[in-house]
Write a protein that holds these residues in place. Sequence first.
Motif, PDB file in Angstrom:
ATOM      1  N   LYS A   1      76.926-106.240  -5.087  1.00 48.06           N
ATOM      2  CA  LYS A   1      77.225-105.224  -4.081  1.00 48.06           C
ATOM      3  C   LYS A   1      75.948-104.770  -3.358  1.00 48.06           C
ATOM      4  CE  LYS A   1      79.377-102.942  -7.337  1.00 48.06           C
ATOM      5  NZ  LYS A   1      79.586-104.018  -8.302  1.00 48.06           N
TER       6      LYS A   1
ATOM      7  N   ALA B   1      75.073-102.018  -2.224  1.00 48.22           N
ATOM      8  CA  ALA B   1      74.547-100.701  -2.607  1.00 48.22           C
ATOM      9  C   ALA B   1      73.504-100.786  -3.718  1.00 48.22           C
ATOM     10  CB  ALA B   1      75.695 -99.797  -3.053  1.00 48.22           C
TER      11      ALA B   1
ATOM     12  N   CYS C   1      88.526 -95.842  -2.300  1.00 42.46           N
ATOM     13  CA  CYS C   1      87.345 -95.903  -1.430  1.00 42.46           C
ATOM     14  C   CYS C   1      87.373 -94.703  -0.487  1.00 42.46           C
ATOM     15  CB  CYS C   1      87.330 -97.213  -0.645  1.00 42.46           C
ATOM     16  SG  CYS C   1      86.039 -97.302   0.603  1.00 42.46           S
TER      17      CYS C   1
ATOM     18  N   CYS D   1      78.395 -94.148  -3.348  1.00 37.88           N
ATOM     19  CA  CYS D   1      77.575 -94.030  -2.137  1.00 37.88           C
ATOM     20  C   CYS D   1      77.123 -92.585  -1.969  1.00 37.88           C
ATOM     21  CB  CYS D   1      78.383 -94.472  -0.910  1.00 37.88           C
ATOM     22  SG  CYS D   1      77.453 -94.347   0.623  1.00 37.88           S
TER      23      CYS D   1
ATOM     24  N   ILE E   1      82.757 -96.194  -2.639  1.00 40.46           N
ATOM     25  CA  ILE E   1      82.897 -97.042  -1.462  1.00 40.46           C
ATOM     26  C   ILE E   1      83.132 -98.465  -1.932  1.00 40.46           C
ATOM     27  CG2 ILE E   1      80.401 -97.430  -1.268  1.00 40.46           C
ATOM     28  CD1 ILE E   1      80.752 -97.465   1.777  1.00 40.46           C
TER      29      ILE E   1
ATOM     30  N   SER F   1      83.227-102.641  -1.774  1.00 44.61           N
ATOM     31  CA  SER F   1      82.153-103.560  -1.400  1.00 44.61           C
ATOM     32  C   SER F   1      82.268-104.004   0.056  1.00 44.61           C
ATOM     33  CB  SER F   1      82.169-104.780  -2.327  1.00 44.61           C
ATOM     34  OG  SER F   1      83.403-105.462  -2.239  1.00 44.61           O
TER      35      SER F   1
ATOM     36  N   CYS G   1      81.086-101.159   2.275  1.00 44.51           N
ATOM     37  CA  CYS G   1      79.641-101.064   2.089  1.00 44.51           C
ATOM     38  C   CYS G   1      78.927-102.153   2.889  1.00 44.51           C
ATOM     39  CB  CYS G   1      79.306-101.172   0.604  1.00 44.51           C
ATOM     40  SG  CYS G   1      77.581-100.858   0.205  1.00 44.51           S
TER      41      CYS G   1
ATOM     42  N   ASP H   1      79.118-101.363   6.804  1.00 44.16           N
ATOM     43  CA  ASP H   1      78.606-100.096   7.329  1.00 44.16           C
ATOM     44  C   ASP H   1      77.227-100.294   7.962  1.00 44.16           C
ATOM     45  OD1 ASP H   1      79.356 -96.954   6.895  1.00 44.16           O
ATOM     46  OD2 ASP H   1      77.196 -97.294   7.108  1.00 44.16           O
TER      47      ASP H   1
ATOM     48  N   ASP I   1      71.079 -98.180   4.681  1.00 41.74           N
ATOM     49  CA  ASP I   1      70.700 -98.341   3.277  1.00 41.74           C
ATOM     50  C   ASP I   1      70.061 -97.068   2.725  1.00 41.74           C
ATOM     51  OD1 ASP I   1      71.691-100.866   2.889  1.00 41.74           O
ATOM     52  OD2 ASP I   1      69.867-101.863   3.512  1.00 41.74           O
TER      53      ASP I   1
END
Length: 978
Positions: free
Chosen positions: A421, A423, A503, A518, A525, A527, A530, A533, A538
């Motif tokens: 992911k 994130a 989500c 997130c 959130i 994947s 994410c 977005d 980041d």
Amino acid sequence: MYTKSTSKVVKERREYNTWVANETLEDYSLRYAPRSFRKWSEFLVANTALGGTSFLALEAIGGSLLLSYGFANSFWAILLVGGIIFLSGIPIAYYAAKYNIDIDLLTRGAGFGYIGSTITSLIYASFTFIFFALEAAIMAQALQLYFHLPLALGYILCSVIIIPIVFYGITLINQLQLWTQPIWLGLMITPFLFIINKEPEAISNWVNFAGNSPSGAAFHPILFGAAATVSFSLIAQIGEQVDYLRFLPEKQEHNRVQWWLAVILAGPGWIFFGTAKQLGGAFLASLSINHGISATHAKEPIQMYLTGFADVFADPRVVLSVATLFVLVSQIKINVTNAYAGSLAWSNFFSRLTHSHPGRVVWLIFNVSIALMLMEFGVFETLDIVLGLYSNVAIAWIGAVVADLVINKPLGISPSYIEFKRAYLYNFNPVGFGSMVIASIISIIAFVGCLGAYAQAYAPFLAMGIAFVLSPIIAIATKGKYYIARQNVYRSQKIDPRTLIPCSICEQKYEPADTAYCPVYDGAICSLCCSLDARCHDGCKTNDDDIGSLTLAIARTVFSKKFSPQLGVRLVRFIGIFLLLLGIAAVVFGLVYYHSILKSPTFPINSSADFLGVLLELYAPLSVLIGMGTWLLVLSEESRELAEAELDRQNLQLQQEIEERQRVEEAMQLLTSELEHRVEDRTKELSEAIGSLKQTQVQLIQTEKMSSLGQLVAGVAHEINNPVNFIYGNLVHVGTYTQDLLNLIELYRKYYPDPEPEIHQEEEAIDLEFLMEDLPNILSSLKVGAERIQKIVISLRNFSRMDEANLKPVNIHDGIDSTLMILQARLKARPDRPAINVIKEYGDLPEVECYAGQLNQVFMNILSNAIDAIEEKLLDLSQMEVSQSVSTIKIQTEIDRNCYAKITIADNAKGIPPEVQKRLFDPFFTTKPVGKGTGMGLSISFQVVKEIHNGILKCNSEMGKGTEFIIEIPIDQKAVKA
């Protein structure tokens, strides 16, 4: 922790394309395959994955290798490369099936990083459209031979017919592979059986076939390496296999064997079929040559199988029909896999570059379109060149991934799990990405001949070896720092993997493996959201992974004293993009030169030099145009960033204004609320005072009532008790005296059997015989009556408890029994109804600390109401129904919650309506006729239980079934108050 920006990113629900929202079409591209979608058996998934091994490019590669390098070099190259591909595919297939992810997501977590794996997605996508083009070209050749359809039109037809099948993803592909598998296997194996039977010398001809090899049929190390280079291009096929293996069900004890068989056979095991098909293609190519087919066409699979089926069928028309059918079935089976895998690869590639995901179907059409363009440019004629160059990069990629899975993870240098992911990943991880880039550059330099003939021949081995060795070296050097950017919150909490988490962006629910926390949006959130977005920048990760910060650092280092920081950043970006585009253009021009001049045996040397000069003349102005375009791209990107930054500032100002207005509005609302609360508080105080006054009045009435009743009952019981005791005590003596007199009469009768007539007349007059028989019975009845009166007196004293007016431990059961004794007359049968049965289920209660007299009054009120309710129910019944009915009052006692005595009194009357239940304990509320109830009984009972005894009195009632009252009081009042 979110530290990149102080501005708040407002959540807005992501609107998905219709195709993206439909996972039947989308097949969870860009993400993990959840349990709900893994609905197929191990056999069906494995069968679908193995269906991709039907591609006839394997035969074409085998035939091309045989024609170019002879038997020994091609044979051993195919076997050796097959073994390497099998070993490298085992860890990839295992991890992909275990974590239910495709090759791109696996690459992310195996040392490449989030953006780093974008390059491998492009490599993988290239593999799919290159082989799609090769397979469709083979199919078009069969259509040309059978239908005389021009190749250009055949290429279009063979591309378009694949799209509808792949449109519905694995759901339809499963069915296609299942139904076509027997046909394909039967048609593939049959020619070889007949050839060996009818032409046994064909094997000898194959073993001694030299082709265009300078060494003839013998082994030559350089030619062997060149043959291995082409065969190595198949290594990326493992990606297509795991695209299906990710849909395997979860491995458990009951399916452990089936799961492993599916992983091995359908994962790395595809190369068993691949190796056999390459060798089979080489064998058929030599057979075709011996049957008079030219070397140019002998490597075409349709020609190979025409030669093979000629030994099966005598009629040439049947041979052509069956061979064409076999080619069509084989190529459709593989190209649905190529197109499907390509759609996933392009989705992954563009989603990270553009933060947009229009749907897998869009990239399906895009992938097929590129393949069609390659076919029209004649990709089949340059098969060995294209695959040889491509294999260097693909092998470096697979080598780096395998090294991370089999070395870095077991050694603990990289995480033991696959984190895919965005994130939680750095954009670039130098372990895998750096290893692949370095290995690719060195192997390509070797492949074009800059490092000598042997290095050129063994370039793919260099690519794999360098990538495999560099991966753990770089991992140790960086201490595995660039694998995980921040801690996975859901993983550390060990949430049940079957839990579904909504989500906060798209508001759909996903498994924990497919979600991240997130901090920018302050919620979970998925994947996909994410990945797509573009507004958070980041913000959940540190600046160590910020490409902009890295660019700025380079600019300050290189141009610190010569240019402004902003201009330095522009120059760094320009140089990077410009060199990349120049390199791509150089590769394209080099391929054109290599294919058009160096590979043309009839092209004169001078013409070659002139052609090279023309290319250089074209390359020079193209470089200028590329530079101009790059500078415009850099400026436009900078303008976009500045506009975005300005928009962020304006949004921040607007948010601050909104927040300020909200604060003012909240202050006004707070003031209004405070005034309302003050009024409410005063009103509440007044209501409480009135209520308290009413309660006091009720309590005074109850106290006086209970006091008067208690004194009356106690007085009556005392007055009755003395004469009853006198009577009961003298009954013993009367009985004794009577018995003595009766004995004396018996003696007289014994000794004077003939009395005087007068005495005899008197005996008859008074019926002496009956008197002697009945007098003891009368005395016995008098004794029973006296004992009954004594029990009633005791019950009255227990009920009034005048001698126990204070709080003290008592036996609750005695109070209940005393109440039932007083109500005995109402419980007995009457002419108009049968008796009311009392069922007592007493538990083992200790003595309960309470005000016994008041508690007994509660029992009296509830039991009296129960009797009234039963009598009211019987009034509505006919006489026959009354005689057949059974009326019961059930009394249960038990210890509840360890420190409470629980008394349940239930009847089987007709129940209390819900609207009445709400007001049951209100003072003066009654449903009884005037004169039969005051509405004070249950209200007083409620106060006695709750306020005096700190207990609970509640009512449960269901119409038609009856009512139960539950009393719970503390066994020890002092403990509760403490």
